[in-house]
Design a protein around this motif. Sequence first.
Motif, mmCIF file in Angstrom:
data_model
loop_
_atom_site.group_PDB
_atom_site.id
_atom_site.type_symbol
_atom_site.label_atom_id
_atom_site.label_comp_id
_atom_site.label_asym_id
_atom_site.label_seq_id
_atom_site.Cartn_x
_atom_site.Cartn_y
_atom_site.Cartn_z
ATOM 1 N N ALA A 58 -3.756 10.545 5.868
ATOM 2 C CA ALA A 58 -3.140 11.793 5.423
ATOM 3 C C ALA A 58 -2.437 12.455 6.602
ATOM 4 C CB ALA A 58 -4.197 12.733 4.860
ATOM 5 N N THR A 59 -1.432 13.221 6.296
ATOM 6 C CA THR A 59 -0.742 13.980 7.335
ATOM 7 C C THR A 59 -0.890 15.463 7.031
ATOM 8 O OG1 THR A 59 1.323 13.878 6.107
ATOM 9 C CG2 THR A 59 0.968 12.175 7.756
ATOM 10 N N GLN A 60 -0.932 16.244 8.079
ATOM 11 C CA GLN A 60 -1.062 17.685 7.915
ATOM 12 C C GLN A 60 0.319 18.323 7.882
ATOM 13 O OE1 GLN A 60 -3.405 19.138 11.134
ATOM 14 N NE2 GLN A 60 -5.329 18.754 10.079
ATOM 15 N N ARG A 61 0.433 19.310 7.021
ATOM 16 C CA ARG A 61 1.659 20.098 7.020
ATOM 17 C C ARG A 61 1.599 21.039 8.208
ATOM 18 N NH1 ARG A 61 1.369 23.207 1.868
ATOM 19 N NH2 ARG A 61 -0.822 22.828 2.166
ATOM 20 N N LEU A 62 2.617 21.008 9.025
ATOM 21 C CA LEU A 62 2.644 21.844 10.218
ATOM 22 C C LEU A 62 3.649 22.964 10.039
ATOM 23 C CD1 LEU A 62 2.589 19.046 12.935
ATOM 24 C CD2 LEU A 62 0.665 20.342 12.030
ATOM 25 N N ARG A 63 3.283 24.126 10.504
ATOM 26 C CA ARG A 63 4.215 25.249 10.449
ATOM 27 C C ARG A 63 5.106 25.203 11.680
ATOM 28 N NH1 ARG A 63 2.536 28.856 14.224
ATOM 29 N NH2 ARG A 63 0.329 28.904 14.703
ATOM 30 N N ALA A 64 6.222 25.867 11.583
ATOM 31 C CA ALA A 64 7.141 25.934 12.717
ATOM 32 C C ALA A 64 6.477 26.693 13.862
ATOM 33 C CB ALA A 64 8.425 26.631 12.297
ATOM 34 N N ASP A 65 6.666 26.217 15.068
ATOM 35 C CA ASP A 65 6.082 26.859 16.237
ATOM 36 C C ASP A 65 7.057 27.933 16.720
ATOM 37 O OD1 ASP A 65 4.426 27.462 18.317
ATOM 38 O OD2 ASP A 65 5.014 25.762 19.546
ATOM 39 N N GLY A 66 6.933 29.111 16.122
ATOM 40 C CA GLY A 66 7.842 30.193 16.469
ATOM 41 C C GLY A 66 7.100 31.490 16.683
ATOM 42 N N VAL A 67 7.722 32.409 17.359
ATOM 43 C CA VAL A 67 7.127 33.711 17.630
ATOM 44 C C VAL A 67 7.100 34.509 16.332
ATOM 45 C CG1 VAL A 67 7.375 35.851 18.932
ATOM 46 C CG2 VAL A 67 7.960 33.662 19.992
ATOM 47 N N THR A 68 5.943 35.054 16.000
ATOM 48 C CA THR A 68 5.822 35.847 14.778
ATOM 49 C C THR A 68 5.682 37.335 15.071
ATOM 50 O OG1 THR A 68 3.430 35.506 14.730
ATOM 51 C CG2 THR A 68 4.791 33.950 13.484
ATOM 52 N N GLU A 69 5.305 37.672 16.301
ATOM 53 C CA GLU A 69 5.175 39.076 16.673
ATOM 54 C C GLU A 69 5.943 39.322 17.958
ATOM 55 O OE1 GLU A 69 1.225 40.609 16.761
ATOM 56 O OE2 GLU A 69 0.605 39.412 15.053
ATOM 57 N N GLY A 70 6.523 40.471 18.040
ATOM 58 C CA GLY A 70 7.295 40.821 19.219
ATOM 59 C C GLY A 70 6.402 41.277 20.362
ATOM 60 N N ASN A 71 7.010 41.433 21.526
ATOM 61 C CA ASN A 71 6.302 41.896 22.709
ATOM 62 C C ASN A 71 6.117 43.410 22.619
ATOM 63 O OD1 ASN A 71 5.279 42.452 25.199
ATOM 64 N ND2 ASN A 71 6.987 41.602 26.355
ATOM 65 N N GLU A 72 4.880 43.854 22.504
ATOM 66 C CA GLU A 72 4.585 45.284 22.404
ATOM 67 C C GLU A 72 3.792 45.770 23.617
ATOM 68 O OE1 GLU A 72 3.473 46.847 18.606
ATOM 69 O OE2 GLU A 72 3.858 44.912 17.672
ATOM 70 N N ARG A 73 4.014 45.112 24.734
ATOM 71 C CA ARG A 73 3.273 45.438 25.943
ATOM 72 C C ARG A 73 3.441 46.899 26.348
ATOM 73 N NH1 ARG A 73 3.934 42.094 31.520
ATOM 74 N NH2 ARG A 73 2.297 43.138 32.684
ATOM 75 N N GLU A 74 4.658 47.386 26.321
ATOM 76 C CA GLU A 74 4.912 48.772 26.733
ATOM 77 C C GLU A 74 4.152 49.762 25.855
ATOM 78 O OE1 GLU A 74 6.471 49.794 29.419
ATOM 79 O OE2 GLU A 74 6.798 47.702 29.973
ATOM 80 N N ARG A 75 4.139 49.522 24.561
ATOM 81 C CA ARG A 75 3.435 50.426 23.641
ATOM 82 C C ARG A 75 1.939 50.417 23.926
ATOM 83 N NH1 ARG A 75 1.281 50.465 17.999
ATOM 84 N NH2 ARG A 75 1.328 48.210 18.007
ATOM 85 N N PHE A 76 1.380 49.223 24.144
ATOM 86 C CA PHE A 76 -0.050 49.134 24.431
ATOM 87 C C PHE A 76 -0.383 49.758 25.779
ATOM 88 C CE2 PHE A 76 0.078 45.205 21.587
ATOM 89 C CZ PHE A 76 -0.325 45.918 20.474
#
Length: 95
Positions: A58-76
């Motif tokens: 069997a093969t696994q369905r893989l999701r695209a390796d992409g950024v889903t959340e932006g950089n919120e470092r400044e806010r944190f």
Amino acid sequence: MALEQTHVRRAAQLARLDLSDAQALSFVDDLNRILEMVDQLQSVETDDVAPLMHPLDATQRLRADGVTEGNERERFQRLAPATEDGLYLVPRVVE
């Protein structure tokens, strides 16, 4: 090598387990059956068998390796009590 009750008692002592005589005898039988099964498995010829990652083809369905959340470092960092050069400052706890 067949296990004996003394082996089970020693293992129980090392594991800090309190076993009754009936339990120790039961474990001797169970563990000896497990060891017999391991011996039986080790006798199987596996030299020409390729290792499997999974027993099913069997093969696994893989999701695209992409950024889903932006950089919120400044806010944190604005929420933190103390920061410097992008790092969180914490009080010294070990002297």
